[in-house]
Write a protein that holds these residues in place. Structure first.
Motif, short mmCIF file in Angstrom:
data_model
loop_
_atom_site.label_atom_id
_atom_site.label_comp_id
_atom_site.label_asym_id
_atom_site.label_seq_id
_atom_site.Cartn_x
_atom_site.Cartn_y
_atom_site.Cartn_z
N GLY A 176 -3.12 1.07 1.29
CA GLY A 176 -4.60 1.57 1.44
C GLY A 176 -5.39 0.71 0.23
O GLY A 176 -6.33 0.12 0.29
N LEU A 177 -4.76 0.52 -0.94
CA LEU A 177 -5.20 -0.30 -2.09
C LEU A 177 -5.32 -1.66 -1.85
O LEU A 177 -6.25 -2.42 -2.02
CB LEU A 177 -4.30 -0.12 -3.16
N THR A 178 -4.16 -2.09 -1.19
CA THR A 178 -4.31 -3.79 -0.88
C THR A 178 -5.30 -3.88 0.00
O THR A 178 -5.94 -5.07 0.16
CB THR A 178 -2.99 -4.02 -0.22
N ILE A 179 -5.28 -3.05 1.27
CA ILE A 179 -6.39 -3.28 2.27
C ILE A 179 -7.61 -3.37 1.47
O ILE A 179 -8.64 -4.33 1.86
CB ILE A 179 -6.34 -2.24 3.40
N LEU A 180 -8.32 -2.59 0.76
CA LEU A 180 -9.59 -2.43 0.15
C LEU A 180 -9.68 -3.43 -1.10
O LEU A 180 -10.82 -4.05 -1.22
CB LEU A 180 -9.67 -1.29 -0.37
N PHE A 181 -8.60 -3.94 -1.53
CA PHE A 181 -8.68 -5.21 -2.58
C PHE A 181 -9.03 -6.35 -1.82
O PHE A 181 -9.78 -7.21 -2.31
CB PHE A 181 -6.94 -5.21 -3.26
N ILE A 182 -8.22 -6.79 -0.63
CA ILE A 182 -8.44 -7.97 0.15
C ILE A 182 -10.05 -7.95 0.47
O ILE A 182 -10.54 -8.82 0.37
CB ILE A 182 -7.53 -8.02 1.32
N VAL A 183 -10.44 -6.64 1.21
CA VAL A 183 -11.80 -6.45 1.69
C VAL A 183 -12.79 -6.66 0.40
O VAL A 183 -14.08 -7.61 0.73
CB VAL A 183 -11.99 -5.40 2.70
N GLY A 184 -12.36 -6.18 -0.67
CA GLY A 184 -13.63 -6.22 -1.66
C GLY A 184 -13.56 -7.73 -2.25
O GLY A 184 -14.68 -8.30 -2.54
N LEU A 185 -12.18 -8.32 -2.36
CA LEU A 185 -12.25 -9.62 -2.74
C LEU A 185 -12.90 -10.55 -1.89
O LEU A 185 -13.86 -11.59 -2.42
CB LEU A 185 -10.96 -10.06 -2.94
N LYS A 186 -13.05 -10.35 -0.66
CA LYS A 186 -13.76 -11.28 0.34
C LYS A 186 -15.23 -11.13 0.17
O LYS A 186 -15.97 -12.17 0.25
CB LYS A 186 -13.20 -11.10 1.77
N ASP A 187 -15.59 -9.96 0.00
CA ASP A 187 -17.05 -9.51 0.08
C ASP A 187 -17.64 -9.99 -1.12
O ASP A 187 -18.76 -10.39 -1.15
CB ASP A 187 -17.00 -7.89 0.15
N ASP A 188 -16.80 -10.12 -2.27
CA ASP A 188 -17.47 -10.66 -3.48
C ASP A 188 -17.70 -12.17 -3.45
O ASP A 188 -18.41 -12.86 -3.90
CB ASP A 188 -16.51 -10.40 -4.71
N LEU A 189 -16.61 -12.94 -2.52
CA LEU A 189 -16.89 -14.05 -2.67
C LEU A 189 -17.57 -14.75 -1.37
O LEU A 189 -18.34 -15.54 -1.51
CB LEU A 189 -15.30 -14.61 -2.17
N VAL A 190 -17.47 -13.95 -0.08
CA VAL A 190 -18.15 -14.33 1.14
C VAL A 190 -18.73 -13.12 1.54
O VAL A 190 -17.89 -12.21 1.92
CB VAL A 190 -17.26 -15.03 2.13
N VAL A 191 -19.90 -12.73 1.57
CA VAL A 191 -20.34 -11.35 2.04
C VAL A 191 -19.91 -11.01 3.37
O VAL A 191 -20.04 -11.90 4.36
CB VAL A 191 -21.89 -11.41 1.92
N ILE A 192 -19.38 -9.82 3.40
CA ILE A 192 -19.01 -9.28 4.83
C ILE A 192 -19.99 -8.18 5.41
O ILE A 192 -20.65 -7.66 4.50
CB ILE A 192 -17.59 -8.92 4.81
N SER A 193 -19.95 -7.78 6.44
CA SER A 193 -20.93 -6.83 7.09
C SER A 193 -20.31 -5.57 6.77
O SER A 193 -19.27 -5.26 6.49
CB SER A 193 -21.07 -6.95 8.58
N PRO A 194 -21.42 -4.60 6.63
CA PRO A 194 -20.93 -2.93 6.29
C PRO A 194 -20.04 -2.57 7.27
O PRO A 194 -19.18 -1.81 7.24
CB PRO A 194 -22.23 -2.34 6.41
N GLY A 195 -20.09 -2.94 8.75
CA GLY A 195 -19.27 -2.63 9.88
C GLY A 195 -17.87 -3.08 9.43
O GLY A 195 -16.91 -2.19 9.47
N ALA A 196 -17.51 -4.35 8.90
CA ALA A 196 -16.37 -4.67 8.75
C ALA A 196 -15.72 -3.91 7.46
O ALA A 196 -14.55 -3.75 7.57
CB ALA A 196 -16.27 -6.14 8.46
N LYS A 197 -16.40 -3.75 6.64
CA LYS A 197 -15.94 -2.82 5.47
C LYS A 197 -15.63 -1.46 5.88
O LYS A 197 -14.52 -0.78 5.40
CB LYS A 197 -16.79 -2.79 4.42
#
Length: 393
Positions: free
Chosen positions: A82-103
Motif C-alpha cells: 500500500g505504501l509503495t502504490i501511494l508513493f508512486i502515485v504521489g511522486l507522479k502527481d508531484d512531477l506530472v499532475v494526475i487527475s483526482p480519479g486516478a489518485k
C-alpha cells in the motif's frame, strides 16, 4: 524496558535518516529543476523544492524491516504494498499532475491490502449508539470509506508551511500513547517512526534557506499511516480498553476528535465548493488555514501552531469527557462544536468575500475616476492651448 530501548533507537535512526537525506533530495530537485511553481492559490511566492515525502517512504520501509516479527498478523507485509502504490502515485502527481480519479483508484488498491488483513477487522462498535455487531461486508465499506476520507483530508490540509507536519505530530503522539498503553507495540513503533520523520522534516519545511515541501508524495504516505492507525484503534479488542482513560463505547468519538482538524476542514471546504456549484476537489483558498492567514493576518508558523494546539486541546477535552460521559451526550457536544466552528469560519469566509468585492469595486471606481480626471486634464490642456493660440494671433 525492551520496547523503550527499541523506541529510542528507532526514533533517533528515523530522525537522522530523514534529516540527513532531505538536503540531498533538495539538491537533486534543484539540479533537475523539479521545484513547485507558485500560482494564484499558492501561499509561497518563489519556486520551492518538493518531494520531501521520498524520505518518509524509505524511512518507513527500513523501520518495517527492523520491527518485523512484532506484528502478530504480519501487518508489515500488507502495509508495504500500500505504501509503495501511494508513493508512486504521489511522486507522479508531484512531477506530472494526475487527475483526482486516478489518485482515488490508487488509494482504493492501497487500502484493499490493509482491509484484507484480519488484524484490522472491526467486528463491533461496542455499544456506540447502541451498535454492537457489524457484518464483514459492512466493515469493508465503513473501513474503506474511513481510510479514503482520512488520506484525502490529510492531503488537503497540506497548504501552508508546517501545518501538515504539526497536525501529523499531534495525531501520532496520541496514537503512540494509545498503542503503548494497549501493548500494541508494533503500531506504537510505526507511530514513533513516522513522528521522527515529521519532526526532522518540519525544520526544513519552516526554513527560509533550505525549504522543501512534502508534496503529495509525503501527504499521501502520512495520511495512509494515520488511516491505518485509526482503523487499528477502532479494531482493538474490548479487554485492552481497561488501560485507556475513556469508555469503550466512546472510541469512535475519540478517533474523530483526534482527526478533527483534517476532517472539519475537508467537510467545510467541500460544503463551500458544492454550495458554489464547484467540484469537491476543485482548488481554492477556502481552507481554514487560508482564513487564518488571509483574514487574521497570521504567519504560516502562527497559523500552524494555533491549529495544532487546538487539535491537541480538543482531543484532551474529549478524552476527559469520554471517561465518564455517555456517547450520546458526547455526540451532541461534538455536533455543537462543529456547528459553532462552521458558523465562525463561514462568517469569515463571507467577510473575506465581501472584503474582496469591496476592494475590487474600489479599484474599478478609482480607475473610472482616473479616466475622468485624465479626460478633464486633456480638455483643460487643449483649452489652454487654444487660448494661447488666440492670444498670439
Amino acid at each position: 524496558m525492551y520496547f523503550l530501548e527499541t523506541a529510542i533507537v528507532l526514533f533517533i535512526g528515523a530522525f537522522l535518516l530523514t534529516y540527513l537525506t532531505i538536503p540531498k533530495i533538495i539538491n537533486v530537485v534543484e539540479y533537475k529543476r523539479l521545484m513547485d511553481k507558485p500560482n494564484q492559490r499558492s501561499s509561497h511566492t518563489s519556486r520551492t523544492p518538493t518531494l520531501g515525502g521520498i524520505a518518509f517512504f524509505y524511512t518507513l520501509v527500513f523501520a518495517l524491516f527492523f520491527i518485523r516479527g512484532r506484528d502478530a498478523f504480519d501487518e508489515a507485509i500488507y502495509i508495504i504494498p500500500g505504501l509503495t502504490i501511494l508513493f508512486i502515485v504521489g511522486l507522479k502527481d508531484d512531477l506530472v499532475v494526475i487527475s483526482p480519479g486516478a489518485k482515488l483508484i490508487a488509494q482504493v488498491f492501497a487500502i484493499a491490502f490493509i482491509l484484507s488483513n484480519p488484524s484490522f477487522t472491526i467486528g463491533s462498535l461496542n455499544g456506540f449508539l447502541n451498535i454492537n455487531e457489524i457484518p464483514y461486508y459492512l466493515y469493508l465499506i465503513i473501513g474503506g470509506f474511513m481510510m479514503l476520507t482520512i488520506i484525502n483530508s490529510y492531503n488537503l490540509i497540506d497548504g501552508i508551511d508546517g501545518l501538515a507536519s504539526v497536525v501529523g505530530i499531534v495525531i501520532l503522539v496520541i496514537y503512540t500513547t494509545i498503542f503503548y498503553l494497549t501493548e500494541e507495540y508494533f503500531f506504537a513503533l510505526i507511530s514513533i517512526t513516522m513522528n521522527a520523520s515529521l519532526i526532522a522534516f518540519l525544520g526544513f519545511n519552516l526554513s527560509s534557506e533550505k525549504k522543501i515541501f512534502m508534496g503529495d508524495t509525503g501527504s499521501l504516505i502520512v495520511g495512509f499511516i494515520i488511516s491505518i492507525l485509526t482503523l487499528k484503534f477502532l479494531a482493538l479488542k474490548p479487554h485492552v480498553y481497561t488501560d485507556l482513560p475513556f469508555l469503550l463505547e466512546n472510541a469512535p468519538l475519540i478517533a474523530i476528535s483526534i482527526l478533527i482538524v483534517p476532517l472539519f476542514d475537508t467537510a467545510r471546504v467541500f460544503a463551500i465548493r458544492i454550495a458554489n456549484k464547484k467540484a469537491p476537489f476543485s482548488p481554492d483558498r477556502n481552507h481554514t488555514h487560508h482564513v487564518l492567514i488571509d483574514y487574521w493576518g497570521l504567519s504560516h508558523k502562527q497559523a500552524s501552531f494555533i491549529i495544532g494546539c487546538f487539535n491537541l486541546l480538543f482531543v484532551m477535552l474529549f478524552i476527559v469527557l469520554g471517561s465518564t460521559a455517555k456517547n450520546l451526550g458526547m455526540v451532541i457536544m461534538l455536533v455543537s462544536v462543529v456547528v459553532l466552528l462552521s458558523y465562525i469560519f463561514f462568517k469569515y469566509n463571507y467577510n473575506i468575500t465581501t472584503l474582496k468585492q469591496k476592494i475590487m469595486l474600489k479599484r474599478r471606481v478609482d480607475k473610472i475616476k482616473a479616466k475622468v480626471e485624465s479626460k478633464n486634464d486633456t480638455r483643460k490642456n487643449k483649452k489652454k492651448v487654444d487660448q494661447d493660440t488666440k492670444a498670439k494671433e
